[in-house]
Design a protein around this motif. Structure first.
Motif, PDB file in Angstrom:
ATOM      1  N   SER A  61      16.103 -39.722   7.923  1.00  0.00           N
ATOM      2  CA  SER A  61      17.427 -39.528   8.526  1.00  0.00           C
ATOM      3  C   SER A  61      18.217 -38.492   7.731  1.00  0.00           C
ATOM      4  O   SER A  61      17.760 -38.006   6.707  1.00  0.00           O
ATOM      5  N   ASN A  62      19.396 -38.176   8.225  1.00  0.00           N
ATOM      6  CA  ASN A  62      20.256 -37.168   7.609  1.00  0.00           C
ATOM      7  C   ASN A  62      19.553 -35.816   7.526  1.00  0.00           C
ATOM      8  O   ASN A  62      19.624 -35.131   6.504  1.00  0.00           O
ATOM      9  N   ILE A  63      18.858 -35.459   8.595  1.00  0.00           N
ATOM     10  CA  ILE A  63      18.107 -34.209   8.678  1.00  0.00           C
ATOM     11  C   ILE A  63      18.916 -33.205   9.493  1.00  0.00           C
ATOM     12  O   ILE A  63      19.533 -33.554  10.489  1.00  0.00           O
ATOM     13  N   LYS A  64      18.889 -31.918   9.055  1.00  0.00           N
ATOM     14  CA  LYS A  64      19.629 -30.899   9.792  1.00  0.00           C
ATOM     15  C   LYS A  64      18.752 -29.799  10.378  1.00  0.00           C
ATOM     16  O   LYS A  64      19.215 -29.021  11.206  1.00  0.00           O
ATOM     17  N   ALA A  65      17.477 -29.720   9.967  1.00  0.00           N
ATOM     18  CA  ALA A  65      16.578 -28.709  10.531  1.00  0.00           C
ATOM     19  C   ALA A  65      15.142 -29.207  10.448  1.00  0.00           C
ATOM     20  O   ALA A  65      14.799 -29.991   9.561  1.00  0.00           O
ATOM     21  N   ILE A  66      14.312 -28.752  11.397  1.00  0.00           N
ATOM     22  CA  ILE A  66      12.906 -29.133  11.449  1.00  0.00           C
ATOM     23  C   ILE A  66      12.042 -27.910  11.706  1.00  0.00           C
ATOM     24  O   ILE A  66      12.527 -26.893  12.223  1.00  0.00           O
ATOM     25  N   PHE A  67      10.750 -28.002  11.338  1.00  0.00           N
ATOM     26  CA  PHE A  67       9.788 -26.965  11.655  1.00  0.00           C
ATOM     27  C   PHE A  67       8.428 -27.614  11.853  1.00  0.00           C
ATOM     28  O   PHE A  67       7.969 -28.371  10.991  1.00  0.00           O
ATOM     29  N   ALA A  68       7.796 -27.344  12.978  1.00  0.00           N
ATOM     30  CA  ALA A  68       6.449 -27.824  13.245  1.00  0.00           C
ATOM     31  C   ALA A  68       5.486 -26.705  12.897  1.00  0.00           C
ATOM     32  O   ALA A  68       5.478 -25.660  13.542  1.00  0.00           O
ATOM     33  N   GLY A  69       4.695 -26.891  11.849  1.00  0.00           N
ATOM     34  CA  GLY A  69       3.693 -25.901  11.470  1.00  0.00           C
ATOM     35  C   GLY A  69       2.421 -26.101  12.267  1.00  0.00           C
ATOM     36  O   GLY A  69       2.407 -26.818  13.272  1.00  0.00           O
ATOM     37  N   TYR A  70       1.336 -25.506  11.818  1.00  0.00           N
ATOM     38  CA  TYR A  70       0.076 -25.630  12.540  1.00  0.00           C
ATOM     39  C   TYR A  70      -0.395 -27.089  12.534  1.00  0.00           C
ATOM     40  O   TYR A  70      -0.606 -27.673  13.587  1.00  0.00           O
ATOM     41  N   ASN A  71      -0.542 -27.685  11.359  1.00  0.00           N
ATOM     42  CA  ASN A  71      -0.950 -29.088  11.238  1.00  0.00           C
ATOM     43  C   ASN A  71      -0.094 -29.840  10.230  1.00  0.00           C
ATOM     44  O   ASN A  71      -0.547 -30.810   9.630  1.00  0.00           O
ATOM     45  N   HIS A  72       1.113 -29.361   9.998  1.00  0.00           N
ATOM     46  CA  HIS A  72       2.039 -30.041   9.100  1.00  0.00           C
ATOM     47  C   HIS A  72       3.452 -29.879   9.655  1.00  0.00           C
ATOM     48  O   HIS A  72       3.701 -29.035  10.505  1.00  0.00           O
ATOM     49  N   SER A  73       4.339 -30.723   9.185  1.00  0.00           N
ATOM     50  CA  SER A  73       5.733 -30.693   9.631  1.00  0.00           C
ATOM     51  C   SER A  73       6.653 -30.625   8.433  1.00  0.00           C
ATOM     52  O   SER A  73       6.331 -31.133   7.361  1.00  0.00           O
ATOM     53  N   LEU A  74       7.816 -30.001   8.625  1.00  0.00           N
ATOM     54  CA  LEU A  74       8.814 -29.875   7.569  1.00  0.00           C
ATOM     55  C   LEU A  74      10.176 -30.281   8.101  1.00  0.00           C
ATOM     56  O   LEU A  74      10.475 -30.077   9.281  1.00  0.00           O
ATOM     57  N   ALA A  75      10.996 -30.830   7.215  1.00  0.00           N
ATOM     58  CA  ALA A  75      12.371 -31.184   7.568  1.00  0.00           C
ATOM     59  C   ALA A  75      13.284 -30.837   6.403  1.00  0.00           C
ATOM     60  O   ALA A  75      12.908 -30.994   5.236  1.00  0.00           O
ATOM     61  N   LEU A  76      14.468 -30.362   6.724  1.00  0.00           N
ATOM     62  CA  LEU A  76      15.494 -30.042   5.735  1.00  0.00           C
ATOM     63  C   LEU A  76      16.611 -31.057   5.860  1.00  0.00           C
ATOM     64  O   LEU A  76      17.202 -31.214   6.928  1.00  0.00           O
ATOM     65  N   GLY A  77      16.877 -31.745   4.750  1.00  0.00           N
ATOM     66  CA  GLY A  77      17.929 -32.752   4.740  1.00  0.00           C
ATOM     67  C   GLY A  77      19.304 -32.133   4.595  1.00  0.00           C
ATOM     68  O   GLY A  77      19.456 -31.005   4.119  1.00  0.00           O
ATOM     69  N   ASN A  78      20.321 -32.872   4.993  1.00  0.00           N
ATOM     70  CA  ASN A  78      21.706 -32.417   4.848  1.00  0.00           C
ATOM     71  C   ASN A  78      22.062 -32.134   3.396  1.00  0.00           C
ATOM     72  O   ASN A  78      22.935 -31.332   3.111  1.00  0.00           O
ATOM     73  N   ASP A  79      21.375 -32.787   2.446  1.00  0.00           N
ATOM     74  CA  ASP A  79      21.639 -32.597   1.014  1.00  0.00           C
ATOM     75  C   ASP A  79      20.792 -31.484   0.395  1.00  0.00           C
ATOM     76  O   ASP A  79      20.828 -31.268  -0.804  1.00  0.00           O
ATOM     77  N   GLY A  80      20.004 -30.773   1.222  1.00  0.00           N
ATOM     78  CA  GLY A  80      19.158 -29.696   0.730  1.00  0.00           C
ATOM     79  C   GLY A  80      17.743 -30.116   0.384  1.00  0.00           C
ATOM     80  O   GLY A  80      16.908 -29.275   0.047  1.00  0.00           O
ATOM     81  N   SER A  81      17.439 -31.410   0.437  1.00  0.00           N
ATOM     82  CA  SER A  81      16.080 -31.892   0.177  1.00  0.00           C
ATOM     83  C   SER A  81      15.143 -31.386   1.267  1.00  0.00           C
ATOM     84  O   SER A  81      15.536 -31.242   2.424  1.00  0.00           O
ATOM     85  N   VAL A  82      13.886 -31.132   0.892  1.00  0.00           N
ATOM     86  CA  VAL A  82      12.868 -30.703   1.849  1.00  0.00           C
ATOM     87  C   VAL A  82      11.779 -31.767   1.883  1.00  0.00           C
ATOM     88  O   VAL A  82      11.346 -32.258   0.832  1.00  0.00           O
ATOM     89  N   TYR A  83      11.348 -32.114   3.084  1.00  0.00           N
ATOM     90  CA  TYR A  83      10.320 -33.121   3.289  1.00  0.00           C
ATOM     91  C   TYR A  83       9.158 -32.492   4.063  1.00  0.00           C
ATOM     92  O   TYR A  83       9.368 -31.617   4.902  1.00  0.00           O
ATOM     93  N   ALA A  84       7.938 -32.951   3.768  1.00  0.00           N
ATOM     94  CA  ALA A  84       6.749 -32.432   4.435  1.00  0.00           C
ATOM     95  C   ALA A  84       5.792 -33.586   4.725  1.00  0.00           C
ATOM     96  O   ALA A  84       5.768 -34.583   4.002  1.00  0.00           O
TER      97      ALA A  84
END
Length: 140
Positions: free
Chosen positions: A94-117
């Motif tokens: 939660s608290n996500i502000k941006a997403i990216f669907a890669g070829y076989n992985h996903s990324l999310a940018l949190g409101n606090d600047g954290s990056v998740y994969a």
């Protein structure tokens, strides 16, 4: 209508976002109707799978899941949206502000600047192990 440009290497993908004004117009988790307050505000497509960032800051995904790129803790494909689990599978991301669907992985940018994969290997957490749930990228 907003325009979001996402780049991946030498490939640029244009993603249009929308707002659903009619409650129930967008199908939600496991085929249930969702209200306009949680309608998709951003969407990104990967290799036979899709992600959408809901207005409430959570993410849902559907499609191919052979490497866990849907982030729901499984490697089972889904024909309907499933919610992306939280780090280590606890709750939901939660608290996500941006997403990216890669070829076989996903990324999310949190409101606090954290990056998740999550998904196929090299996820920025110091290992080369795939993960069917989000991991926090180290040093970001």
């Amino acid at each position: 209508m907003a325009l979001l440009l996402v780049g991946f290497g030498m490939v640029a993908v244009t993603v249009l976002s929308w707002k659903v004004e009619t409650p129930g117009a967008l199908r939600g988790q496991a085929g249930s109707s969702s209200s306009s307050s949680s309608a998709a505000s951003r969407i990104s497509g990967g290799n036979e799978y899709s992600l959408y960032l809901r207005a409430d800051g959570t993410i849902s995904a559907w499609g191919n899941n052979i490497f866990g790129q849907l982030g729901n803790g499984t490697e089972t494909n889904s024909l309907v949206p499933v919610k992306v689990k939280g780090v280590s599978g606890a709750g939901y991301l939660s608290n996500i502000k941006a997403i990216f669907a890669g070829y076989n992985h996903s990324l999310a940018l949190g409101n606090d600047g954290s990056v998740y994969a999550w998904g196929w290997r090299n996820l920025g957490n110091g290992t080369t192990t795939k993960s069917p749930v989000p991991v926090k990228v180290k040093g970001v």
